[in-house]
Scaffold this motif. Structure first.
Motif, PDB file in Angstrom:
ATOM      1  N   UNK A  21      24.033 -71.247   1.191  1.00  0.00           N
ATOM      2  CA  UNK A  21      24.410 -71.756   2.345  1.00  0.00           C
ATOM      3  C   UNK A  21      24.370 -73.235   1.465  1.00  0.00           C
ATOM      4  N   UNK A  22      25.817 -73.337   2.213  1.00  0.00           N
ATOM      5  CA  UNK A  22      25.740 -74.954   1.917  1.00  0.00           C
ATOM      6  C   UNK A  22      25.447 -76.221   3.139  1.00  0.00           C
ATOM      7  N   UNK A  23      26.163 -75.265   3.904  1.00  0.00           N
ATOM      8  CA  UNK A  23      25.592 -76.191   5.565  1.00  0.00           C
ATOM      9  C   UNK A  23      24.188 -76.356   5.638  1.00  0.00           C
ATOM     10  N   UNK A  24      24.057 -76.167   5.672  1.00  0.00           N
ATOM     11  CA  UNK A  24      22.624 -75.133   6.040  1.00  0.00           C
ATOM     12  C   UNK A  24      21.086 -74.859   5.417  1.00  0.00           C
ATOM     13  N   UNK A  25      21.000 -76.213   4.067  1.00  0.00           N
ATOM     14  CA  UNK A  25      20.512 -76.372   3.230  1.00  0.00           C
ATOM     15  C   UNK A  25      18.677 -77.059   3.463  1.00  0.00           C
ATOM     16  N   UNK A  26      17.956 -76.849   3.101  1.00  0.00           N
ATOM     17  CA  UNK A  26      16.821 -77.552   3.147  1.00  0.00           C
ATOM     18  C   UNK A  26      16.765 -78.179   1.617  1.00  0.00           C
ATOM     19  N   UNK A  27      16.380 -77.260   0.533  1.00  0.00           N
ATOM     20  CA  UNK A  27      16.367 -77.078  -1.040  1.00  0.00           C
ATOM     21  C   UNK A  27      17.842 -77.133  -1.975  1.00  0.00           C
ATOM     22  N   UNK A  28      17.887 -74.797  -1.704  1.00  0.00           N
ATOM     23  CA  UNK A  28      18.327 -74.742  -2.380  1.00  0.00           C
ATOM     24  C   UNK A  28      20.084 -73.982  -1.592  1.00  0.00           C
ATOM     25  N   UNK A  29      19.808 -73.501  -0.635  1.00  0.00           N
ATOM     26  CA  UNK A  29      20.330 -72.995   0.671  1.00  0.00           C
ATOM     27  C   UNK A  29      19.981 -71.554   0.819  1.00  0.00           C
TER      28      UNK A  29
ATOM     29  N   UNK B 233      13.355 -67.913   8.908  1.00  0.00           N
ATOM     30  CA  UNK B 233      13.343 -67.267   7.306  1.00  0.00           C
ATOM     31  C   UNK B 233      12.318 -67.948   6.724  1.00  0.00           C
ATOM     32  N   UNK B 234      12.539 -69.250   6.839  1.00  0.00           N
ATOM     33  CA  UNK B 234      11.600 -70.334   6.562  1.00  0.00           C
ATOM     34  C   UNK B 234      10.357 -70.508   6.576  1.00  0.00           C
ATOM     35  N   UNK B 235       9.634 -69.971   7.777  1.00  0.00           N
ATOM     36  CA  UNK B 235       8.565 -70.017   8.112  1.00  0.00           C
ATOM     37  C   UNK B 235       7.917 -68.250   7.611  1.00  0.00           C
ATOM     38  N   UNK B 236       8.776 -67.793   7.435  1.00  0.00           N
ATOM     39  CA  UNK B 236       8.546 -66.038   6.480  1.00  0.00           C
ATOM     40  C   UNK B 236       8.136 -66.666   5.420  1.00  0.00           C
ATOM     41  N   UNK B 237       8.598 -67.511   4.686  1.00  0.00           N
ATOM     42  CA  UNK B 237       9.045 -67.550   2.755  1.00  0.00           C
ATOM     43  C   UNK B 237       7.430 -68.679   3.384  1.00  0.00           C
TER      44      UNK B 237
ATOM     45  N   UNK C 221       3.537 -65.406  -4.863  1.00  0.00           N
ATOM     46  CA  UNK C 221       4.744 -64.566  -4.805  1.00  0.00           C
ATOM     47  C   UNK C 221       5.522 -65.272  -4.349  1.00  0.00           C
ATOM     48  N   UNK C 222       5.647 -65.296  -2.749  1.00  0.00           N
ATOM     49  CA  UNK C 222       6.875 -66.199  -2.097  1.00  0.00           C
ATOM     50  C   UNK C 222       8.144 -67.638  -3.051  1.00  0.00           C
ATOM     51  N   UNK C 223       6.638 -67.978  -3.474  1.00  0.00           N
ATOM     52  CA  UNK C 223       7.340 -69.232  -4.696  1.00  0.00           C
ATOM     53  C   UNK C 223       8.549 -69.060  -5.369  1.00  0.00           C
ATOM     54  N   UNK C 224       7.940 -67.784  -6.537  1.00  0.00           N
ATOM     55  CA  UNK C 224       8.702 -67.548  -7.223  1.00  0.00           C
ATOM     56  C   UNK C 224       9.955 -66.525  -6.621  1.00  0.00           C
ATOM     57  N   UNK C 225       9.818 -66.267  -6.253  1.00  0.00           N
ATOM     58  CA  UNK C 225      10.839 -64.625  -5.601  1.00  0.00           C
ATOM     59  C   UNK C 225      11.457 -66.344  -4.976  1.00  0.00           C
ATOM     60  N   UNK C 226      11.858 -67.085  -4.459  1.00  0.00           N
ATOM     61  CA  UNK C 226      12.414 -68.132  -4.201  1.00  0.00           C
ATOM     62  C   UNK C 226      13.672 -68.703  -5.052  1.00  0.00           C
ATOM     63  N   UNK C 227      12.876 -69.277  -6.239  1.00  0.00           N
ATOM     64  CA  UNK C 227      12.954 -69.760  -7.325  1.00  0.00           C
ATOM     65  C   UNK C 227      14.077 -68.946  -7.802  1.00  0.00           C
ATOM     66  N   UNK C 228      13.924 -67.327  -8.526  1.00  0.00           N
ATOM     67  CA  UNK C 228      14.500 -65.733  -8.049  1.00  0.00           C
ATOM     68  C   UNK C 228      16.298 -65.716  -7.712  1.00  0.00           C
ATOM     69  N   UNK C 229      15.913 -66.355  -6.607  1.00  0.00           N
ATOM     70  CA  UNK C 229      16.833 -65.774  -5.794  1.00  0.00           C
ATOM     71  C   UNK C 229      17.564 -67.029  -5.615  1.00  0.00           C
ATOM     72  N   UNK C 230      17.318 -67.905  -5.996  1.00  0.00           N
ATOM     73  CA  UNK C 230      18.314 -69.541  -6.234  1.00  0.00           C
ATOM     74  C   UNK C 230      19.246 -69.300  -7.252  1.00  0.00           C
ATOM     75  N   UNK C 231      18.661 -68.902  -8.287  1.00  0.00           N
ATOM     76  CA  UNK C 231      19.570 -68.381  -9.411  1.00  0.00           C
ATOM     77  C   UNK C 231      20.329 -67.955  -9.076  1.00  0.00           C
TER      78      UNK C 231
END
Length: 63
Positions: free
Chosen positions: A9-17, A33-37, A45-55
């Motif tokens: 998302x470009x509208x609803x983003x905190x770090x990468x959307x 979703x943010x709370x679950x993350x 593993x959540x931090x790694x999953x987030x950055x993999x998803x961002x890529x």
């Protein structure tokens, strides 16, 4: 019927959307979703999953 696609998302983003995009895809509040993350991030593993998803997940071209 057009298939839904997952975008960051470009509208609803905190770090990468990523959380905003997942929330828009499943039509739920991105805050949930943010709370679950955050809970997953406690395991490490959540931090790694987030950055993999961002890529992997592309930006939304329509926004």
């Amino acid at each position: 019927m057009e298939q839904k696609k997952l975008y960051r998302s470009k509208k609803n983003r905190m770090i990468c959307g990523v959380c905003g995009g997942i929330g828009e895809y499943f039509n739920i509040d991105a805050t949930l979703i943010r709370l679950a993350l955050v809970l997953l991030a406690c395991t490490g593993s959540g931090i790694l999953a987030y950055f993999v998803a961002a890529v992997i997940i592309p930006d939304n071209p329509e926004e």
